[in-house]
Write a protein that holds these residues in place. Structure first.
Motif, PDB file in Angstrom:
ATOM      1  N   LEU A 177       0.830  -1.208   0.000  1.00 28.83           N
ATOM      2  CA  LEU A 177       0.000   0.000   0.000  1.00 28.83           C
ATOM      3  C   LEU A 177       0.862   1.255   0.000  1.00 28.83           C
ATOM      4  N   GLN A 178       1.918   1.230   0.791  1.00 27.94           N
ATOM      5  CA  GLN A 178       2.825   2.379   0.826  1.00 27.94           C
ATOM      6  C   GLN A 178       3.472   2.594  -0.545  1.00 27.94           C
ATOM      7  N   ALA A 179       3.818   1.498  -1.217  1.00 26.32           N
ATOM      8  CA  ALA A 179       4.415   1.616  -2.556  1.00 26.32           C
ATOM      9  C   ALA A 179       3.425   2.241  -3.525  1.00 26.32           C
ATOM     10  N   TYR A 180       2.175   1.799  -3.488  1.00 27.23           N
ATOM     11  CA  TYR A 180       1.160   2.375  -4.379  1.00 27.23           C
ATOM     12  C   TYR A 180       0.933   3.854  -4.053  1.00 27.23           C
ATOM     13  N   GLU A 181       0.932   4.185  -2.774  1.00 24.72           N
ATOM     14  CA  GLU A 181       0.775   5.597  -2.387  1.00 24.72           C
ATOM     15  C   GLU A 181       1.925   6.430  -2.939  1.00 24.72           C
ATOM     16  N   ARG A 182       3.130   5.914  -2.809  1.00 23.68           N
ATOM     17  CA  ARG A 182       4.300   6.650  -3.302  1.00 23.68           C
ATOM     18  C   ARG A 182       4.245   6.832  -4.817  1.00 23.68           C
ATOM     19  N   ILE A 183       3.800   5.797  -5.523  1.00 22.69           N
ATOM     20  CA  ILE A 183       3.718   5.898  -6.983  1.00 22.69           C
ATOM     21  C   ILE A 183       2.635   6.897  -7.381  1.00 22.69           C
ATOM     22  N   CYS A 184       1.512   6.894  -6.678  1.00 20.91           N
ATOM     23  CA  CYS A 184       0.466   7.884  -6.967  1.00 20.91           C
ATOM     24  C   CYS A 184       1.001   9.297  -6.732  1.00 20.91           C
ATOM     25  N   LEU A 185       1.689   9.481  -5.633  1.00 16.40           N
ATOM     26  CA  LEU A 185       2.279  10.793  -5.337  1.00 16.40           C
ATOM     27  C   LEU A 185       3.292  11.164  -6.420  1.00 16.40           C
ATOM     28  N   PHE A 186       4.124  10.210  -6.818  1.00 12.74           N
ATOM     29  CA  PHE A 186       5.101  10.450  -7.874  1.00 12.74           C
ATOM     30  C   PHE A 186       4.417  10.893  -9.162  1.00 12.74           C
ATOM     31  N   LEU A 187       3.373  10.159  -9.562  1.00 15.01           N
ATOM     32  CA  LEU A 187       2.666  10.497 -10.801  1.00 15.01           C
ATOM     33  C   LEU A 187       2.026  11.883 -10.709  1.00 15.01           C
ATOM     34  N   GLU A 188       1.480  12.198  -9.553  1.00 19.02           N
ATOM     35  CA  GLU A 188       0.896  13.533  -9.366  1.00 19.02           C
ATOM     36  C   GLU A 188       1.977  14.611  -9.447  1.00 19.02           C
ATOM     37  N   ARG A 189       3.139  14.330  -8.875  1.00 21.03           N
ATOM     38  CA  ARG A 189       4.213  15.326  -8.858  1.00 21.03           C
ATOM     39  C   ARG A 189       4.803  15.586 -10.242  1.00 21.03           C
ATOM     40  N   ILE A 190       4.749  14.575 -11.124  1.00 20.99           N
ATOM     41  CA  ILE A 190       5.349  14.787 -12.454  1.00 20.99           C
ATOM     42  C   ILE A 190       4.313  15.196 -13.502  1.00 20.99           C
ATOM     43  N   THR A 191       3.047  15.336 -13.101  1.00 22.14           N
ATOM     44  CA  THR A 191       2.103  15.874 -14.084  1.00 22.14           C
ATOM     45  C   THR A 191       2.616  17.253 -14.476  1.00 22.14           C
ATOM     46  N   PRO A 192       2.525  17.604 -15.737  1.00 24.75           N
ATOM     47  CA  PRO A 192       3.092  18.879 -16.180  1.00 24.75           C
ATOM     48  C   PRO A 192       2.620  20.080 -15.357  1.00 24.75           C
ATOM     49  N   ASN A 193       1.347  20.140 -15.022  1.00 26.50           N
ATOM     50  CA  ASN A 193       0.850  21.285 -14.255  1.00 26.50           C
ATOM     51  C   ASN A 193       1.555  21.398 -12.901  1.00 26.50           C
ATOM     52  N   GLN A 194       1.618  20.294 -12.180  1.00 26.25           N
ATOM     53  CA  GLN A 194       2.261  20.314 -10.857  1.00 26.25           C
ATOM     54  C   GLN A 194       3.761  20.581 -10.978  1.00 26.25           C
ATOM     55  N   LEU A 195       4.370  19.961 -11.960  1.00 24.73           N
ATOM     56  CA  LEU A 195       5.801  20.113 -12.172  1.00 24.73           C
ATOM     57  C   LEU A 195       6.158  21.563 -12.479  1.00 24.73           C
ATOM     58  N   LEU A 196       5.368  22.189 -13.341  1.00 26.95           N
ATOM     59  CA  LEU A 196       5.634  23.583 -13.698  1.00 26.95           C
ATOM     60  C   LEU A 196       5.410  24.517 -12.508  1.00 26.95           C
ATOM     61  N   GLU A 212      17.613  25.980 -19.797  1.00 27.19           N
ATOM     62  CA  GLU A 212      17.870  25.678 -18.385  1.00 27.19           C
ATOM     63  C   GLU A 212      16.609  25.117 -17.715  1.00 27.19           C
ATOM     64  N   PHE A 213      15.461  25.695 -18.048  1.00 26.55           N
ATOM     65  CA  PHE A 213      14.200  25.233 -17.470  1.00 26.55           C
ATOM     66  C   PHE A 213      13.893  23.805 -17.932  1.00 26.55           C
ATOM     67  N   GLN A 214      14.128  23.517 -19.194  1.00 29.09           N
ATOM     68  CA  GLN A 214      13.932  22.161 -19.714  1.00 29.09           C
ATOM     69  C   GLN A 214      14.807  21.168 -18.941  1.00 29.09           C
ATOM     70  N   GLN A 215      16.054  21.519 -18.751  1.00 31.81           N
ATOM     71  CA  GLN A 215      16.971  20.638 -18.027  1.00 31.81           C
ATOM     72  C   GLN A 215      16.527  20.429 -16.585  1.00 31.81           C
ATOM     73  N   ILE A 216      16.045  21.479 -15.953  1.00 34.13           N
ATOM     74  CA  ILE A 216      15.559  21.368 -14.568  1.00 34.13           C
ATOM     75  C   ILE A 216      14.339  20.447 -14.509  1.00 34.13           C
ATOM     76  N   LEU A 217      13.408  20.627 -15.435  1.00 32.74           N
ATOM     77  CA  LEU A 217      12.203  19.793 -15.446  1.00 32.74           C
ATOM     78  C   LEU A 217      12.551  18.317 -15.661  1.00 32.74           C
ATOM     79  N   LEU A 218      13.413  18.048 -16.631  1.00 33.78           N
ATOM     80  CA  LEU A 218      13.800  16.668 -16.910  1.00 33.78           C
ATOM     81  C   LEU A 218      14.577  16.056 -15.744  1.00 33.78           C
ATOM     82  N   ARG A 219      15.449  16.835 -15.131  1.00 36.52           N
ATOM     83  CA  ARG A 219      16.205  16.344 -13.972  1.00 36.52           C
ATOM     84  C   ARG A 219      15.264  16.032 -12.809  1.00 36.52           C
ATOM     85  N   GLU A 220      14.279  16.900 -12.597  1.00 44.93           N
ATOM     86  CA  GLU A 220      13.296  16.694 -11.528  1.00 44.93           C
ATOM     87  C   GLU A 220      12.548  15.371 -11.731  1.00 44.93           C
TER      88      GLU A 220
END
Length: 172
Positions: free
Chosen positions: A52-71, A83-91
């Motif tokens: 369950l913790q793994a699924y929670e972490r993956i859901c959080l990960f997916l939410e964090r990398i959605t373009p809106n949240q990431l930006l 520079e912004f592209q590199q930061i986004l990809l590194r994140e």
């Protein structure tokens, strides 16, 4: 007559021995089955919270990398588009690497969808970056990414999130 009595006695002894064998093997099998069940229950008590913790972490990960949240999270961290592209990809890469171990607790299908979502977000960022001059202001790249997100029918992480959630629901 003595031979007949001896054969009868041997036959009775064999029947009793066979009956005793059946009783003992059935009893032993039931004991082993109970032990297997106890072990499985203990494993479930330990592994289920980890899954369950793994699924929670993956859901959080997916939410964090959605373009809106990431930006929103990385806004103002770069002076130009490159520079912004590199930061986004590194994140995205760092977040993904941080959550790699979670695949152990997920089905192959769910994990493949997570990887696909990561690749789609990275591709979206790279495509938007190709539309903007490398020295353009970082917010220009952000605008292009938002435009590309709006143009898509489904967001990059939506399918993966749905599959992960469905998998969690199947567990319960």
């Amino acid at each position: 007559m003595e031979l007949y009595s001896l054969l009868t006695l041997i036959a009775v002894a064999l029947i009793v021995t066979f009956g005793l064998y059946l009783i003992l093997t059935t009893l032993a099998e039931k004991i082993f089955e109970k032990q297997r069940w106890d072990i499985k229950s203990k494993n479930t008590e330990i592994v289920l919270p980890l899954r369950l913790q793994a699924y929670e972490r993956i859901c959080l990960f997916l939410e964090r990398i959605t373009p809106n949240q990431l930006l929103l999270r990385t806004a103002g961290s770069a002076s130009n588009a490159l520079e912004f592209q590199q930061i986004l990809l590194r994140e995205i890469r760092e977040e993904f690497n941080h959550n790699l171990a979670q695949q152990v607790y997920m089905s192959n299908d769910a994990w493949e969808q997570v990887k696909k979502a990561v690749n789609e977000v990275q591709s979206l960022i790279n495509q938007a970056a190709s539309d903007v001059d490398a020295e353009a202001p970082a917010n220009e790249l952000g605008k292009r990414i938002f435009e590309r997100v709006i143009q898509q029918e489904t967001q990059p992480c939506t399918v993966a999130l749905r599959i992960v959630k469905e998998e969690v629901q199947r567990i319960f």
